[in-house]
Design an enzyme around this catalytic site. Sequence first.
Site, PDB file in Angstrom:
ATOM      1  N   PRO A   2      14.032 -73.453 -29.682  1.00 24.31           N
ATOM      2  CA  PRO A   2      13.634 -74.846 -29.950  1.00 24.31           C
ATOM      3  C   PRO A   2      14.600 -75.505 -30.940  1.00 24.31           C
ATOM      4  CG  PRO A   2      11.806 -73.315 -30.308  1.00 24.31           C
ATOM      5  CD  PRO A   2      13.034 -72.498 -30.127  1.00 24.31           C
ATOM      6  N   GLU A   3      14.994 -76.730 -30.632  1.00 27.94           N
ATOM      7  CA  GLU A   3      15.860 -77.496 -31.527  1.00 27.94           C
ATOM      8  C   GLU A   3      15.060 -78.695 -32.042  1.00 27.94           C
ATOM      9  OE1 GLU A   3      19.759 -78.171 -29.783  1.00 27.94           O
ATOM     10  OE2 GLU A   3      19.551 -76.386 -28.558  1.00 27.94           O
ATOM     11  N   HIS A  97       1.152 -61.328 -28.258  1.00 26.73           N
ATOM     12  CA  HIS A  97       2.177 -61.703 -29.239  1.00 26.73           C
ATOM     13  C   HIS A  97       1.683 -62.742 -30.249  1.00 26.73           C
ATOM     14  CE1 HIS A  97       4.765 -59.492 -26.552  1.00 26.73           C
ATOM     15  NE2 HIS A  97       4.524 -60.356 -25.587  1.00 26.73           N
ATOM     16  N   ARG A 116       9.385 -62.668 -29.182  1.00 30.83           N
ATOM     17  CA  ARG A 116      10.577 -61.933 -29.655  1.00 30.83           C
ATOM     18  C   ARG A 116      10.607 -61.760 -31.166  1.00 30.83           C
ATOM     19  NH1 ARG A 116      15.941 -63.545 -26.626  1.00 30.83           N
ATOM     20  NH2 ARG A 116      16.618 -61.746 -27.831  1.00 30.83           N
TER      21      ARG A 116
END
Length: 275
Positions: A2-3, A97, A116
Amino acid sequence: MPELPEVETIVRGLGPRLRGRRIDGVWWSGQGLHLGRKVDLRGLRAVAVGRAVARVRRRGKYILLEVAGGDDRGIIVHLGMTGQLRVQPAAAERAPHTHVVFPLAGGDELRFVDARRFGWVTPGRPIARAPALAALGPDPLTELDATELATALAEARTPIKAFLLDQRRIAGLGNIYVAEVLFRVGAHPATPARRLARRAPELLAAVREALEGGIARRGTTLRDYVDADGLAGDNLAALLVSGRAGQACARCGAEIRRRVDGGRATFFCPRCQRR
Ligand SMILES: [Zn+2]
């Protein structure tokens, strides 16, 4: 990853859901985040429990959840590669997660999910003095101006791609939007940054155009990114070069290429963006 546009979209979605709601606790899965780091549960509890969320805002790619009390305390979240931040009913099953959960008064939970585990959640006390934020450069939408950018470009000794990715220079750009910006100004990724110093106003305009377009379309979903409602963004189809290797350039028809430097891919048009 994500930016800025993706983080901004999440912040806008979370604000109305979280403002005024009291945080009643903090739960952690026990698994390390961000390269194995432990979550500072005691710190998070000290900062957040018993306080209401006063404001949700963004700085670069960081999400800041300010709590009430007026002393600049709160929770700092970085989404890393695959992080998601969702408000869901406490009774709803937690996704796989799920690593950090903040139960909220009224029965919902704020959940940090990260397959991750490159993201992180950390207390800010005060937020302004968090080391990660102190090192950030100006926000390209609200703080950066063309004169300042021109000076920084003129003094830089790096290629323009590395310059734009450097969070200490500009906060919030990543691979996808940098490629879009470089295409917009017709600059090859390896062009020395200083050569663009005189074109700083044009470069800044291209940065804003790429980011604002991304925000208007609620972010770019390559794989994992979803907004606060769990929905994918719509910006992927609007990207001009990112992810388009082998396709024809929309401007000149040449084949878009992919190059890797420093382990990071950039997409560019070899005709529109000559060295
Ligand atoms: Zn082209």
